[in-house]
Design a protein around this motif. Structure first.
Motif, PDB file in Angstrom:
ATOM      1  N   LYS A 252      -0.200  17.366 -10.188  1.00  0.00           N
ATOM      2  CA  LYS A 252      -0.547  16.036 -10.708  1.00  0.00           C
ATOM      3  C   LYS A 252      -1.953  15.968 -11.282  1.00  0.00           C
ATOM      4  O   LYS A 252      -2.144  15.496 -12.384  1.00  0.00           O
TER       5      LYS A 252
ATOM      6  N   SER B 269      -4.782  12.094   5.458  1.00  0.00           N
ATOM      7  CA  SER B 269      -3.561  11.285   5.628  1.00  0.00           C
ATOM      8  C   SER B 269      -3.717  10.224   6.704  1.00  0.00           C
ATOM      9  O   SER B 269      -3.213   9.109   6.559  1.00  0.00           O
TER      10      SER B 269
ATOM     11  N   ASP C  77       2.377  11.519   4.656  1.00  0.00           N
ATOM     12  CA  ASP C  77       2.169  10.586   3.537  1.00  0.00           C
ATOM     13  C   ASP C  77       3.469   9.854   3.183  1.00  0.00           C
ATOM     14  O   ASP C  77       3.450   8.679   2.822  1.00  0.00           O
TER      15      ASP C  77
ATOM     16  N   THR D  35      -6.709   9.082  -7.763  1.00  0.00           N
ATOM     17  CA  THR D  35      -6.817   8.194  -6.598  1.00  0.00           C
ATOM     18  C   THR D  35      -6.868   8.979  -5.288  1.00  0.00           C
ATOM     19  O   THR D  35      -7.466   8.523  -4.319  1.00  0.00           O
ATOM     20  N   GLY D  36      -6.255  10.162  -5.266  1.00  0.00           N
ATOM     21  CA  GLY D  36      -6.330  10.999  -4.068  1.00  0.00           C
ATOM     22  C   GLY D  36      -7.777  11.340  -3.750  1.00  0.00           C
ATOM     23  O   GLY D  36      -8.175  11.426  -2.582  1.00  0.00           O
ATOM     24  N   ALA D  37      -8.589  11.518  -4.815  1.00  0.00           N
ATOM     25  CA  ALA D  37      -9.998  11.853  -4.623  1.00  0.00           C
ATOM     26  C   ALA D  37     -10.731  10.723  -3.900  1.00  0.00           C
ATOM     27  O   ALA D  37     -11.678  10.968  -3.149  1.00  0.00           O
TER      28      ALA D  37
ATOM     29  N   ASP E 262       1.233   6.205  -4.887  1.00  0.00           N
ATOM     30  CA  ASP E 262       1.873   4.886  -4.937  1.00  0.00           C
ATOM     31  C   ASP E 262       1.459   4.112  -6.177  1.00  0.00           C
ATOM     32  O   ASP E 262       1.460   2.889  -6.186  1.00  0.00           O
TER      33      ASP E 262
ATOM     34  N   GLY F  44      -1.547   9.508  -8.331  1.00  0.00           N
ATOM     35  CA  GLY F  44      -1.613   9.408  -6.880  1.00  0.00           C
ATOM     36  C   GLY F  44      -0.244   9.487  -6.233  1.00  0.00           C
ATOM     37  O   GLY F  44       0.580  10.334  -6.601  1.00  0.00           O
TER      38      GLY F  44
ATOM     39  N   ARG G 177     -12.476  18.757  -1.191  1.00  0.00           N
ATOM     40  CA  ARG G 177     -11.331  19.684  -1.226  1.00  0.00           C
ATOM     41  C   ARG G 177     -11.319  20.607  -0.014  1.00  0.00           C
ATOM     42  O   ARG G 177     -10.400  21.417   0.128  1.00  0.00           O
TER      43      ARG G 177
ATOM     44  N   ARG H 160       1.420  17.336   5.499  1.00  0.00           N
ATOM     45  CA  ARG H 160       0.725  16.246   4.815  1.00  0.00           C
ATOM     46  C   ARG H 160       1.725  15.397   4.028  1.00  0.00           C
ATOM     47  O   ARG H 160       1.678  14.168   4.075  1.00  0.00           O
TER      48      ARG H 160
ATOM     49  N   ARG I 171      -5.934   0.825   2.550  1.00  0.00           N
ATOM     50  CA  ARG I 171      -5.244   0.938   1.255  1.00  0.00           C
ATOM     51  C   ARG I 171      -5.550  -0.279   0.377  1.00  0.00           C
ATOM     52  O   ARG I 171      -5.771  -0.148  -0.818  1.00  0.00           O
TER      53      ARG I 171
HETATM   54  O1  C5P Z   1      -3.604  13.879  -4.328  1.00  0.00           O
HETATM   55  P1  C5P Z   1      -4.384  14.406  -3.138  1.00  0.00           P
HETATM   56  O2  C5P Z   1      -3.687  15.546  -2.463  1.00  0.00           O
HETATM   57  O3  C5P Z   1      -5.794  14.730  -3.472  1.00  0.00           O
HETATM   58  O4  C5P Z   1      -4.433  13.189  -2.123  1.00  0.00           O
HETATM   59  C1  C5P Z   1      -5.072  13.306  -0.884  1.00  0.00           C
HETATM   60  C2  C5P Z   1      -4.464  12.334   0.108  1.00  0.00           C
HETATM   61  O5  C5P Z   1      -4.785  10.996  -0.244  1.00  0.00           O
HETATM   62  C3  C5P Z   1      -2.954  12.356   0.232  1.00  0.00           C
HETATM   63  O6  C5P Z   1      -2.528  13.376   1.111  1.00  0.00           O
HETATM   64  C4  C5P Z   1      -2.649  10.963   0.756  1.00  0.00           C
HETATM   65  O7  C5P Z   1      -2.825  10.915   2.153  1.00  0.00           O
HETATM   66  C5  C5P Z   1      -3.733  10.123   0.128  1.00  0.00           C
HETATM   67  N1  C5P Z   1      -3.294   9.380  -1.055  1.00  0.00           N
HETATM   68  C6  C5P Z   1      -2.631   8.187  -0.877  1.00  0.00           C
HETATM   69  N2  C5P Z   1      -2.304   7.409  -1.948  1.00  0.00           N
HETATM   70  C7  C5P Z   1      -2.618   7.792  -3.189  1.00  0.00           C
HETATM   71  C8  C5P Z   1      -3.276   9.028  -3.405  1.00  0.00           C
HETATM   72  C9  C5P Z   1      -3.594   9.815  -2.312  1.00  0.00           C
HETATM   73  O8  C5P Z   1      -2.334   7.826   0.260  1.00  0.00           O
HETATM   74  N3  C5P Z   1      -2.316   7.000  -4.226  1.00  0.00           N
END
Ligand code: C5P
Length: 220
Positions: free
Chosen positions: A16, A99, A182, A34-36, A133, A131, A90, A178, A108
């Motif tokens: 992604k 998570s 999630d 958004t994960g960042a 969601d 992301g 990272r 993970r 959130r």
């Molecule tokens: O995409 P990435 O692996 O960097 O996301 C890290 C963590 O952030 C995910 O494992 C999840 O727990 C959380 N996340 C989320 N909602 C999002 C993006 C990431 O809960 N929209």
């Protein structure tokens, strides 16, 4: 000026982030990972020495969390206060707790409000937001919504190739855990109504970027 909004969701290791970033570069769009943000929050929770399972303490401290992200795909960075955490977020110690921080509904909500601010003030005419969601909760009305998937086997293999210094089985195990954690919070394994699935299992990186660009072109 109305923005072209592209929402991309998918599981860990689906590519992604790198695919979204490359697509944004090609289109001259902004890019929001958004994960960042969740990772930057988890990093800060660890930095502050807060117990990651103590959601009340974290929620109370949220106003002090000074988070900054670059939305220019050519100048991507993540910072907390004055500290650049682009690489630190990272690290496995962050990945292993993210998570449990991200599953808290009040967290959130707070983070989603930040995303909406960032999107509103993004300078380019289009933005790709990726992301878990985004297609369902953050931007269900986005004109382009994509679920980026790949078989579990391929996702594990790609991720372990990235982290050559870690044992492949350990990485696969972590990834599976993970995704399972999630998935209990948001569904990113099945495409919601109107969401286009791009399956990269048999595609190269460039072919996947092209497939995503095709969907964006068709839907805008
Ligand atoms: O995409 P990435 O692996 O960097 O996301 C890290 C963590 O952030 C995910 O494992 C999840 O727990 C959380 N996340 C989320 N909602 C999002 C993006 C990431 O809960 N929209």
């Amino acid at each position: 000026v109305s923005q072209i909004f592209v929402a991309i969701d998918g599981p860990a290791g689906s590519g992604k982030s790198s695919i979204s970033k490359a697509a944004a570069e090609r289109l001259g769009y902004n890019y929001l990972d958004t994960g960042a943000a969740y990772r930057a929050l988890a990093w800060w929770v660890l930095e502050r020495g807060m117990p990651t399972a103590d959601s009340d303490t974290i929620v109370d401290a949220l106003p002090d969390w000074d988070y900054n992200i670059g939305v220019d795909p050519d100048n991507y960075y993540v910072a907390v206060g004055e500290t650049d955490v682009t690489n630190a977020i990272r690290e496995p110690r962050v990945t292993s707790v993210v998570s449990s921080v991200a599953r808290v509904p009040k967290i959130r909500e707070h983070v989603n409000a930040l995303f909406r601010d960032i999107m509103r003030s993004a300078p380019q005419h289009g933005i790709i937001v990726e992301g878990r969601d985004i297609t369902t909760v953050v931007a269900p009305d986005a004109p382009v919504r994509i679920l980026l998937t790949a078989s579990e086997e391929v996702r594990m293999a790609r991720r372990s190739a990235e982290l050559a210094n870690e044992k492949a089985t350990e990485v696969a195990d972590q990834l599976r855990k993970r995704d399972a954690a999630d998935s209990r919070v948001v569904d990113f394994m099945t495409a919601a109504d109107g969401v286009v699935t791009v399956d990269s299992t048999t595609l190269t990186f460039d072919q996947t970027v092209d497939a995503v660009l095709d969907v964006i072109e068709q839907q805008t």
